[in-house]
Design a protein around this motif. Structure first.
Motif, PDB file in Angstrom:
ATOM      1  N   PHE A   1      31.878  26.521  23.330  1.00 55.54           N
ATOM      2  CA  PHE A   1      31.422  26.413  22.189  1.00 55.54           C
ATOM      3  C   PHE A   1      32.295  27.103  21.241  1.00 55.54           C
ATOM      4  O   PHE A   1      33.052  28.225  21.487  1.00 55.54           O
ATOM      5  N   THR A   2      32.582  26.354  19.974  1.00 53.18           N
ATOM      6  CA  THR A   2      33.810  26.991  19.001  1.00 53.18           C
ATOM      7  C   THR A   2      32.620  27.675  17.852  1.00 53.18           C
ATOM      8  O   THR A   2      33.195  28.509  17.231  1.00 53.18           O
ATOM      9  N   GLU A   3      31.575  26.966  17.743  1.00 55.60           N
ATOM     10  CA  GLU A   3      30.562  27.484  16.663  1.00 55.60           C
ATOM     11  C   GLU A   3      29.208  27.506  17.280  1.00 55.60           C
ATOM     12  O   GLU A   3      28.959  26.522  17.753  1.00 55.60           O
ATOM     13  N   ILE A   4      28.229  28.529  16.667  1.00 52.93           N
ATOM     14  CA  ILE A   4      27.010  28.485  17.210  1.00 52.93           C
ATOM     15  C   ILE A   4      26.319  28.660  15.911  1.00 52.93           C
ATOM     16  O   ILE A   4      26.711  29.636  15.124  1.00 52.93           O
ATOM     17  N   HIS A   5      25.236  27.798  15.233  1.00 53.12           N
ATOM     18  CA  HIS A   5      24.653  28.209  14.144  1.00 53.12           C
ATOM     19  C   HIS A   5      23.145  28.383  14.426  1.00 53.12           C
ATOM     20  O   HIS A   5      22.478  27.572  15.271  1.00 53.12           O
ATOM     21  N   VAL A   6      22.756  29.318  13.766  1.00 52.54           N
ATOM     22  CA  VAL A   6      21.351  29.825  14.346  1.00 52.54           C
ATOM     23  C   VAL A   6      20.367  29.680  12.935  1.00 52.54           C
ATOM     24  O   VAL A   6      20.964  30.270  12.095  1.00 52.54           O
ATOM     25  N   LYS A   7      19.421  29.102  12.809  1.00 52.94           N
ATOM     26  CA  LYS A   7      18.377  29.179  11.836  1.00 52.94           C
ATOM     27  C   LYS A   7      17.210  29.839  12.060  1.00 52.94           C
ATOM     28  O   LYS A   7      16.586  29.323  13.130  1.00 52.94           O
ATOM     29  N   VAL A   8      16.968  31.069  11.296  1.00 55.96           N
ATOM     30  CA  VAL A   8      15.867  31.698  11.809  1.00 55.96           C
ATOM     31  C   VAL A   8      14.712  31.577  10.763  1.00 55.96           C
ATOM     32  O   VAL A   8      15.110  31.919   9.708  1.00 55.96           O
ATOM     33  N   TYR A   9      13.598  31.236  10.919  1.00 59.31           N
ATOM     34  CA  TYR A   9      12.590  30.836   9.898  1.00 59.31           C
ATOM     35  C   TYR A   9      11.222  31.900  10.401  1.00 59.31           C
ATOM     36  O   TYR A   9      11.052  31.932  11.364  1.00 59.31           O
ATOM     37  N   VAL A  10      11.044  32.685   9.402  1.00 62.47           N
ATOM     38  CA  VAL A  10       9.902  33.571   9.503  1.00 62.47           C
ATOM     39  C   VAL A  10       8.935  33.306   8.273  1.00 62.47           C
ATOM     40  O   VAL A  10       9.323  33.054   7.008  1.00 62.47           O
ATOM     41  N   SER A  11       7.710  33.403   8.537  1.00 64.41           N
ATOM     42  CA  SER A  11       6.722  32.922   7.448  1.00 64.41           C
ATOM     43  C   SER A  11       5.513  34.030   7.658  1.00 64.41           C
ATOM     44  O   SER A  11       5.568  34.647   8.561  1.00 64.41           O
TER      45      SER A  11
ATOM     46  N   ILE B   1      12.618  44.888  16.170  1.00 60.38           N
ATOM     47  CA  ILE B   1      13.065  45.661  15.086  1.00 60.38           C
ATOM     48  C   ILE B   1      11.743  45.524  14.153  1.00 60.38           C
ATOM     49  O   ILE B   1      11.566  46.494  13.582  1.00 60.38           O
ATOM     50  N   LEU B   2      11.118  44.208  13.993  1.00 57.16           N
ATOM     51  CA  LEU B   2      10.060  44.257  12.921  1.00 57.16           C
ATOM     52  C   LEU B   2       9.063  45.064  13.430  1.00 57.16           C
ATOM     53  O   LEU B   2       8.227  45.551  12.545  1.00 57.16           O
ATOM     54  N   LYS B   3       8.790  45.041  14.788  1.00 62.66           N
ATOM     55  CA  LYS B   3       7.545  45.706  15.202  1.00 62.66           C
ATOM     56  C   LYS B   3       7.729  47.173  14.972  1.00 62.66           C
ATOM     57  O   LYS B   3       6.747  47.868  14.769  1.00 62.66           O
ATOM     58  N   GLN B   4       8.873  47.641  15.346  1.00 56.49           N
ATOM     59  CA  GLN B   4       9.180  49.095  15.122  1.00 56.49           C
ATOM     60  C   GLN B   4       8.958  49.504  13.650  1.00 56.49           C
ATOM     61  O   GLN B   4       8.500  50.609  13.309  1.00 56.49           O
ATOM     62  N   GLN B   5       9.147  48.563  12.662  1.00 56.64           N
ATOM     63  CA  GLN B   5       9.060  48.836  11.260  1.00 56.64           C
ATOM     64  C   GLN B   5       7.521  48.602  10.935  1.00 56.64           C
ATOM     65  O   GLN B   5       7.307  48.353   9.865  1.00 56.64           O
ATOM     66  N   LYS B   6       6.689  47.956  11.706  1.00 56.11           N
ATOM     67  CA  LYS B   6       5.562  48.044  11.795  1.00 56.11           C
ATOM     68  C   LYS B   6       5.442  46.550  10.580  1.00 56.11           C
ATOM     69  O   LYS B   6       4.320  46.583   9.577  1.00 56.11           O
ATOM     70  N   ILE B   7       6.202  45.659  10.717  1.00 60.19           N
ATOM     71  CA  ILE B   7       6.302  44.527   9.819  1.00 60.19           C
ATOM     72  C   ILE B   7       5.774  43.319  10.744  1.00 60.19           C
ATOM     73  O   ILE B   7       6.218  43.000  11.941  1.00 60.19           O
ATOM     74  N   TYR B   8       4.563  42.659  10.229  1.00 60.47           N
ATOM     75  CA  TYR B   8       3.953  41.694  10.978  1.00 60.47           C
ATOM     76  C   TYR B   8       4.054  40.377  10.407  1.00 60.47           C
ATOM     77  O   TYR B   8       3.799  40.321   9.201  1.00 60.47           O
ATOM     78  N   PHE B   9       4.512  39.342  11.187  1.00 59.73           N
ATOM     79  CA  PHE B   9       4.688  38.101  10.475  1.00 59.73           C
ATOM     80  C   PHE B   9       3.854  37.089  11.078  1.00 59.73           C
ATOM     81  O   PHE B   9       3.195  37.163  12.055  1.00 59.73           O
ATOM     82  N   ASP B  10       3.934  35.886  10.523  1.00 60.70           N
ATOM     83  CA  ASP B  10       2.612  34.922  11.009  1.00 60.70           C
ATOM     84  C   ASP B  10       3.297  34.025  11.968  1.00 60.70           C
ATOM     85  O   ASP B  10       2.759  33.553  12.972  1.00 60.70           O
ATOM     86  N   ASN B  11       4.764  33.525  11.744  1.00 58.04           N
ATOM     87  CA  ASN B  11       5.451  32.735  12.579  1.00 58.04           C
ATOM     88  C   ASN B  11       6.873  32.880  12.577  1.00 58.04           C
ATOM     89  O   ASN B  11       7.463  33.489  11.710  1.00 58.04           O
ATOM     90  N   LEU B  12       7.415  32.665  13.680  1.00 63.16           N
ATOM     91  CA  LEU B  12       8.799  33.042  13.734  1.00 63.16           C
ATOM     92  C   LEU B  12       9.371  31.716  14.530  1.00 63.16           C
ATOM     93  O   LEU B  12       8.925  31.256  15.866  1.00 63.16           O
ATOM     94  N   GLU B  13      10.347  31.180  14.149  1.00 57.67           N
ATOM     95  CA  GLU B  13      11.035  29.852  14.795  1.00 57.67           C
ATOM     96  C   GLU B  13      12.409  29.908  14.416  1.00 57.67           C
ATOM     97  O   GLU B  13      13.115  30.513  13.548  1.00 57.67           O
TER      98      GLU B  13
END
Length: 156
Positions: A101-111, A74-86
């Protein structure tokens, strides 16, 4: 219908799109390969010296991997470039069998020098529409995601 091979029609409008092959090694350790030659080891996470991730850990790894592909696409299609993704994924299971699994927690870090609203939107779209792995579990597990841009949590 009998056994179907890779890419064969097994029911109306249903095709086998992927296939993996497991070979048992010893105790709970097995090797799994896909049709493209990639191999991984799996093991029971209660073993003293596991030879690979457990199947449930692989599920969480699948959520991380699938969501990263969606976000990057999605970011590539929008020409959005990030330094890091974790992406960090935690799963909570039932205490009794089957320990799904009853719950899955996802933390997305972009810099990087990025628009936090567009990052949030990419993550939101990924989990609501594109990440097939997390959507596979959406009826049995609550998927909760958090977005951080440059270490600041972003809310919708």
């Amino acid at each position: 219908m009998g056994k179907a091979g890779f890419g064969q029609k097994i029911k109306k409008n249903i095709f086998i799109a992927m296939q993996v092959n497991l070979t048992h090694k010893k105790e709970f350790h097995s090797s799994i390969s896909n049709g493209r030659g990639h191999n991984i080891s799996i093991d029971n996470n209660t073993d003293v010296n596991p030879k690979g991730p457990s199947p449930m850990e692989l599920v969480l790894m699948g959520v991380a991997g699938c969501s990263s592909i969606g976000i990057v696409r999605i970011l590539k299609q929008q020409k959005i470039y990030f330094d890091n993704l974790e992406i960090i994924v935690d799963g909570k299971t039932k205490n009794s069998h089957p320990k799904v699994f009853t719950e899955i927690h996802v933390k997305v870090y972009v810099s990087g020098d990025v628009d936090s609203k567009k990052i949030y939107r990419a993550v939101d779209l990924t989990f609501k529409k594109y990440c097939s792995v997390s959507l596979t579990f959406s009826e049995s597990a609550k998927i909760i995601y958090y977005v951080f841009v440059n270490n600041k949590q972003i809310f919708n």
